[in-house]
Design a protein around this motif. Structure first.
Motif, PDB file in Angstrom:
ATOM      1  N   VAL A 114       3.622   2.575  -6.197  1.00  0.00           N
ATOM      2  CA  VAL A 114       2.660   2.036  -5.855  1.00  0.00           C
ATOM      3  C   VAL A 114       3.285   0.336  -7.025  1.00  0.00           C
ATOM      4  O   VAL A 114       3.366   0.527  -7.400  1.00  0.00           O
ATOM      5  CB  VAL A 114       1.357   2.290  -6.121  1.00  0.00           C
ATOM      6  N   VAL A 115       2.871  -0.431  -5.218  1.00  0.00           N
ATOM      7  CA  VAL A 115       2.461  -1.729  -5.882  1.00  0.00           C
ATOM      8  C   VAL A 115       1.153  -1.885  -6.046  1.00  0.00           C
ATOM      9  O   VAL A 115       0.233  -1.890  -4.680  1.00  0.00           O
ATOM     10  CB  VAL A 115       3.538  -2.101  -4.592  1.00  0.00           C
ATOM     11  N   THR A 116       0.597  -3.023  -6.681  1.00  0.00           N
ATOM     12  CA  THR A 116      -0.313  -3.285  -7.201  1.00  0.00           C
ATOM     13  C   THR A 116      -0.597  -5.155  -7.204  1.00  0.00           C
ATOM     14  O   THR A 116       0.210  -5.924  -7.374  1.00  0.00           O
ATOM     15  CB  THR A 116      -1.429  -2.539  -8.599  1.00  0.00           C
ATOM     16  N   ASP A 117      -1.860  -5.573  -7.251  1.00  0.00           N
ATOM     17  CA  ASP A 117      -1.999  -7.204  -7.651  1.00  0.00           C
ATOM     18  C   ASP A 117      -2.324  -7.304  -8.627  1.00  0.00           C
ATOM     19  O   ASP A 117      -3.147  -8.226  -9.309  1.00  0.00           O
ATOM     20  CB  ASP A 117      -3.146  -7.230  -6.424  1.00  0.00           C
ATOM     21  N   TYR A 118      -2.133  -6.325  -9.600  1.00  0.00           N
ATOM     22  CA  TYR A 118      -2.406  -6.506 -11.174  1.00  0.00           C
ATOM     23  C   TYR A 118      -0.873  -6.956 -11.640  1.00  0.00           C
ATOM     24  O   TYR A 118       0.294  -5.993 -10.961  1.00  0.00           O
ATOM     25  CB  TYR A 118      -3.009  -5.565 -11.821  1.00  0.00           C
ATOM     26  N   PRO A 119      -1.073  -8.108 -12.431  1.00  0.00           N
ATOM     27  CA  PRO A 119      -1.587  -8.773 -12.946  1.00  0.00           C
ATOM     28  C   PRO A 119      -1.805  -9.565 -11.953  1.00  0.00           C
ATOM     29  O   PRO A 119      -2.655 -10.408 -11.939  1.00  0.00           O
ATOM     30  CB  PRO A 119      -1.058  -9.689 -14.215  1.00  0.00           C
ATOM     31  N   GLU A 120      -1.040 -10.626 -11.007  1.00  0.00           N
ATOM     32  CA  GLU A 120      -1.120 -11.170  -9.853  1.00  0.00           C
ATOM     33  C   GLU A 120      -0.411 -10.358  -8.864  1.00  0.00           C
ATOM     34  O   GLU A 120       1.118  -9.241  -8.520  1.00  0.00           O
ATOM     35  CB  GLU A 120      -0.238 -12.810  -9.998  1.00  0.00           C
ATOM     36  N   PRO A 121      -1.230 -10.660  -7.564  1.00  0.00           N
ATOM     37  CA  PRO A 121      -0.399 -10.215  -5.558  1.00  0.00           C
ATOM     38  C   PRO A 121       1.080 -10.597  -6.110  1.00  0.00           C
ATOM     39  O   PRO A 121       1.783 -11.756  -6.478  1.00  0.00           O
ATOM     40  CB  PRO A 121      -1.125 -10.873  -5.183  1.00  0.00           C
ATOM     41  N   PRO A 122       2.340  -9.106  -5.918  1.00  0.00           N
ATOM     42  CA  PRO A 122       3.492  -9.968  -5.978  1.00  0.00           C
ATOM     43  C   PRO A 122       3.848 -10.586  -4.571  1.00  0.00           C
ATOM     44  O   PRO A 122       3.355 -10.613  -3.416  1.00  0.00           O
ATOM     45  CB  PRO A 122       4.536  -9.080  -5.540  1.00  0.00           C
ATOM     46  N   ALA A 123       5.067 -11.347  -5.179  1.00  0.00           N
ATOM     47  CA  ALA A 123       5.273 -12.608  -3.845  1.00  0.00           C
ATOM     48  C   ALA A 123       6.195 -12.197  -2.406  1.00  0.00           C
ATOM     49  O   ALA A 123       5.860 -12.279  -1.876  1.00  0.00           O
ATOM     50  CB  ALA A 123       6.214 -13.725  -4.316  1.00  0.00           C
ATOM     51  N   ASP A 124       7.278 -11.006  -3.121  1.00  0.00           N
ATOM     52  CA  ASP A 124       8.188 -10.490  -2.238  1.00  0.00           C
ATOM     53  C   ASP A 124       7.972  -9.285  -1.897  1.00  0.00           C
ATOM     54  O   ASP A 124       8.972  -8.637  -1.960  1.00  0.00           O
ATOM     55  CB  ASP A 124       9.281 -11.135  -2.645  1.00  0.00           C
ATOM     56  N   VAL A 125       6.605  -8.683  -1.332  1.00  0.00           N
ATOM     57  CA  VAL A 125       6.843  -7.323  -0.667  1.00  0.00           C
ATOM     58  C   VAL A 125       7.267  -6.940   0.261  1.00  0.00           C
ATOM     59  O   VAL A 125       7.726  -7.861   1.220  1.00  0.00           O
ATOM     60  CB  VAL A 125       5.085  -7.028  -1.153  1.00  0.00           C
ATOM     61  N   GLU A 127       7.900  -5.721   4.261  1.00  0.00           N
ATOM     62  CA  GLU A 127       7.303  -5.895   4.824  1.00  0.00           C
ATOM     63  C   GLU A 127       6.465  -4.089   4.928  1.00  0.00           C
ATOM     64  O   GLU A 127       7.421  -2.449   4.840  1.00  0.00           O
ATOM     65  CB  GLU A 127       7.771  -6.151   6.238  1.00  0.00           C
ATOM     66  N   GLY A 128       5.029  -4.330   5.651  1.00  0.00           N
ATOM     67  CA  GLY A 128       4.831  -2.304   5.730  1.00  0.00           C
ATOM     68  C   GLY A 128       4.499  -1.789   4.153  1.00  0.00           C
ATOM     69  O   GLY A 128       3.931  -0.470   4.275  1.00  0.00           O
ATOM     70  N   THR A 129       4.731  -2.665   3.173  1.00  0.00           N
ATOM     71  CA  THR A 129       4.437  -1.827   1.924  1.00  0.00           C
ATOM     72  C   THR A 129       2.943  -2.619   1.014  1.00  0.00           C
ATOM     73  O   THR A 129       2.772  -3.649   1.581  1.00  0.00           O
ATOM     74  CB  THR A 129       5.011  -2.597   0.643  1.00  0.00           C
ATOM     75  N   LYS A 130       1.958  -1.203   1.104  1.00  0.00           N
ATOM     76  CA  LYS A 130       0.616  -2.271   0.832  1.00  0.00           C
ATOM     77  C   LYS A 130       0.239  -2.687  -0.655  1.00  0.00           C
ATOM     78  O   LYS A 130       1.102  -1.311  -1.419  1.00  0.00           O
ATOM     79  CB  LYS A 130      -0.224  -0.321   1.075  1.00  0.00           C
ATOM     80  N   VAL A 131      -0.427  -3.082  -0.636  1.00  0.00           N
ATOM     81  CA  VAL A 131      -0.592  -3.181  -2.152  1.00  0.00           C
ATOM     82  C   VAL A 131      -2.104  -3.301  -2.873  1.00  0.00           C
ATOM     83  O   VAL A 131      -3.060  -3.201  -1.675  1.00  0.00           O
ATOM     84  CB  VAL A 131      -0.504  -5.086  -2.968  1.00  0.00           C
ATOM     85  N   TYR A 132      -2.043  -2.177  -3.351  1.00  0.00           N
ATOM     86  CA  TYR A 132      -3.439  -1.917  -3.914  1.00  0.00           C
ATOM     87  C   TYR A 132      -4.535  -2.611  -4.729  1.00  0.00           C
ATOM     88  O   TYR A 132      -3.784  -3.185  -6.015  1.00  0.00           O
ATOM     89  CB  TYR A 132      -3.205  -0.678  -4.624  1.00  0.00           C
ATOM     90  N   HIS A 133      -5.437  -2.373  -5.125  1.00  0.00           N
ATOM     91  CA  HIS A 133      -6.518  -3.413  -5.641  1.00  0.00           C
ATOM     92  C   HIS A 133      -6.509  -2.466  -7.202  1.00  0.00           C
ATOM     93  O   HIS A 133      -7.088  -1.483  -7.040  1.00  0.00           O
ATOM     94  CB  HIS A 133      -7.402  -3.589  -5.151  1.00  0.00           C
ATOM     95  N   THR A 134      -6.587  -3.208  -8.048  1.00  0.00           N
ATOM     96  CA  THR A 134      -6.514  -3.030  -9.311  1.00  0.00           C
ATOM     97  C   THR A 134      -8.079  -3.286 -10.197  1.00  0.00           C
ATOM     98  O   THR A 134      -8.160  -4.242  -9.895  1.00  0.00           O
ATOM     99  CB  THR A 134      -6.075  -2.974 -10.440  1.00  0.00           C
ATOM    100  N   ILE A 135      -8.968  -2.137 -10.276  1.00  0.00           N
ATOM    101  CA  ILE A 135     -10.174  -1.786 -10.615  1.00  0.00           C
ATOM    102  C   ILE A 135     -10.517  -2.158 -12.176  1.00  0.00           C
ATOM    103  O   ILE A 135     -11.067  -3.210 -12.704  1.00  0.00           O
ATOM    104  CB  ILE A 135     -11.105  -0.993 -10.472  1.00  0.00           C
ATOM    105  N   LEU A 136      -9.628  -1.478 -12.301  1.00  0.00           N
ATOM    106  CA  LEU A 136      -9.323  -1.813 -14.294  1.00  0.00           C
ATOM    107  C   LEU A 136      -8.467  -1.360 -14.790  1.00  0.00           C
ATOM    108  O   LEU A 136      -7.164  -0.628 -14.122  1.00  0.00           O
ATOM    109  CB  LEU A 136     -10.797  -1.173 -15.125  1.00  0.00           C
ATOM    110  N   THR A 137      -7.946  -1.908 -16.000  1.00  0.00           N
ATOM    111  CA  THR A 137      -6.503  -1.279 -16.914  1.00  0.00           C
ATOM    112  C   THR A 137      -6.923  -1.371 -18.200  1.00  0.00           C
ATOM    113  O   THR A 137      -8.479  -0.745 -18.608  1.00  0.00           O
ATOM    114  CB  THR A 137      -6.352  -2.911 -16.867  1.00  0.00           C
ATOM    115  N   GLY A 138      -5.646  -0.217 -18.698  1.00  0.00           N
ATOM    116  CA  GLY A 138      -5.965   0.092 -20.457  1.00  0.00           C
ATOM    117  C   GLY A 138      -7.239  -1.345 -21.058  1.00  0.00           C
ATOM    118  O   GLY A 138      -6.932  -0.015 -22.194  1.00  0.00           O
ATOM    119  N   ALA A 139      -6.438  -1.982 -20.773  1.00  0.00           N
ATOM    120  CA  ALA A 139      -7.081  -3.192 -21.981  1.00  0.00           C
ATOM    121  C   ALA A 139      -8.381  -3.199 -21.610  1.00  0.00           C
ATOM    122  O   ALA A 139      -8.917  -3.394 -22.597  1.00  0.00           O
ATOM    123  CB  ALA A 139      -6.719  -4.870 -21.194  1.00  0.00           C
ATOM    124  N   ASP A 140      -9.485  -2.326 -20.880  1.00  0.00           N
ATOM    125  CA  ASP A 140     -10.608  -1.975 -20.678  1.00  0.00           C
ATOM    126  C   ASP A 140     -10.657  -0.743 -21.508  1.00  0.00           C
ATOM    127  O   ASP A 140     -12.071  -0.423 -21.254  1.00  0.00           O
ATOM    128  CB  ASP A 140     -11.647  -2.031 -19.133  1.00  0.00           C
TER     129      ASP A 140
END
Length: 420
Positions: A114-125, A127-140
């Motif tokens: 999958v593609v996520t917005d962590y650590p920052e949203p990717p610039a070159d995704v 077309e049609g690929t969904k970017v999922y929002h990261t709620i928490l990470t292992g650092a937490d």
């Protein structure tokens, strides 16, 4: 260890000697920073990655790994005596970035990338690929451990988020998204995608993913010791043989034996009966030291063996100080018992100071080896320190008990037998 009444195994552990890379061979892995061409990786990030890899490998129970930064973007890992190379590589080679993502109502399957917005949203995704929002990470995460599912008895990884903001984030998200999917993703690959059944109020949960016990343990180690600050890819893996070769090892052992036998003969000829008793104490010293090397355990490299042999010299040196003091007292007309007591008492300050100064040196060498990744230096310091402590015991207590026992029998009273 078994229960003597039932025969049930209570505790079991391999107590064979662990040999280092130079004596037994092992695994050689070269890792390279997996970044876009032209991207510069700072030396601080590479050093942080080296330290995390070392912690992960040590958590597997592997001792004296050699882990070094090579050049600007590579890390070289040498691990002695590896039984399962694939498991070890999987533990330290992956980035270990754990994410809890909002998958909404999507159906995600284990292993799906999958593609996520962590650590920052990717610039070159694409077309049609969904970017999922990261709620928490292992650092937490606060902690992680391996357990077993109460219903299926399959291995799972239990986790708990840190108190405060991470736990509050999880509580609010699960409260507001009951019936939706919160997927658990490791290195952008789905591990599991559970549906939220209820609010998670205390920040605790489990990760299920059809784990084996080994893969669950590997994930636990990755979570406990943190994600790598820079993604790494494996560019070379090979199994290496003993760097010294069997012939070199045999010659080294033979040289050590010749040295020990020579010292034993000298002690016997020069100090006579006390020398014989010191040789017996030396045998006990060797048996205790080698047993400790098995039980702790200590990984034996050629440098470690050198530390052990050097500590034998420390044990002999202590006996020489005691016996020379005894001879002085016997020449001055003291009885055997009085000469032995005074000899031990007067030799004690010198033995104490020399042993403590050696232990301080060992502590400095251990710190140096641990700080700068010089595991061979650290191994030398460990074996020397163990040997010094045991030799201190054998010289002061074992030799004294032997000597007082023989003198108490009253059968050997001629001063000639005591080297005078």
């Amino acid at each position: 260890m078994t229960n003597p009444l039932t025969g049930e195994v209570i505790f079991s552990r391999d107590v064979s000697y662990r040999r280092g890379l130079d004596l037994a061979g092992g695994l050689h892995v070269v890792l390279e920073a997996d970044v876009p061409e032209g991207t510069e990786v700072s030396s601080d990030r590479m050093e942080a990655a080296r330290e995390i890899i070392e912690r992960r490998i040590n958590a597997l129970g592997t001792t004296e790994p050699i882990i070094q930064v090579a050049g600007n973007n590579r890390i070289v890992v040498d691990i002695p005596g590896v039984q399962n190379p694939d498991e070890v590589i999987a533990t330290f080679g992956q980035t270990g970035l754990l994410e809890f993502i909002d998958a909404g109502t999507d159906t995600l399957v284990p292993g799906q990338e999958v593609v996520t917005d962590y650590p920052e949203p990717p610039a070159d995704v694409p077309e049609g690929t969904k970017v999922y929002h990261t709620i928490l990470t292992g650092a937490d995460l606060e902690t992680a451990s391996v357990g077993f599912h109460p219903e299926t008895n399959e291995p799972v990884v239990s986790f708990k988020f840190k108190d405060g903001e991470p736990t509050q984030k999880l509580r609010e998200f699960t409260r507001n998204n009951v019936g939706r999917v919160m997927a658990i993703v490791l290195d952008k690959r789905v591990i599991s995608a559970p549906v939220i059944r209820d609010e998670i109020p205390n920040g605790s949960g489990i990760i299920e993913g059809n784990f084996t016990l080994e893969s669950a343990r590997a994930l636990e180690i990755q979570l406990r010791y943190g994600a790598l600050p820079v993604p790494l890819k494996i560019v070379q893996v090979r199994t290496v043989g003993a760097t010294l070769g069997e012939d070199s090892v045999q010659r080294s052992v033979l040289a050590g034996l010749i040295g020990v036998i020579s010292v034993a003969i000298f002690m016997l000829l020069y100090y006579r009966l006390p020398g014989l008793l010191a040789n017996l104490a030396l045998i006990i010293y060797g048996a205790v030291s080698l047993s400790l090397f098995k039980l702790l355990p200590v990984t034996l490299t050629l440098a470690g063996i050198a530390g052990f042999i050097l500590s034998i010299g420390m044990a002999v040196d202590a006996n020489i100080l005691i016996f020379e003091r005894m001879k002085e007292e016997l020449r001055s007309g003291k009885s055997l018992g009085a000469a032995a007591r005074i000899g031990f008492r007067r030799a004690w300050p010198s033995i104490r100071d020399s042993n403590f100064s050696t232990l301080i040196t060992c502590a400095i060498l251990f710190w140096f080896g641990a700080t700068f990744g010089a595991s061979i230096v650290k191994g030398f310091a460990v074996t020397l320190a163990i040997g010094v402590i045991v030799s201190f015991f054998s010289a002061i207590f074992v030799t004294r008990i032997f000597l007082e026992t023989v003198m108490g029998l009253g059968r050997v009273t001629r001063e000639w037998w005591y080297g005078v």
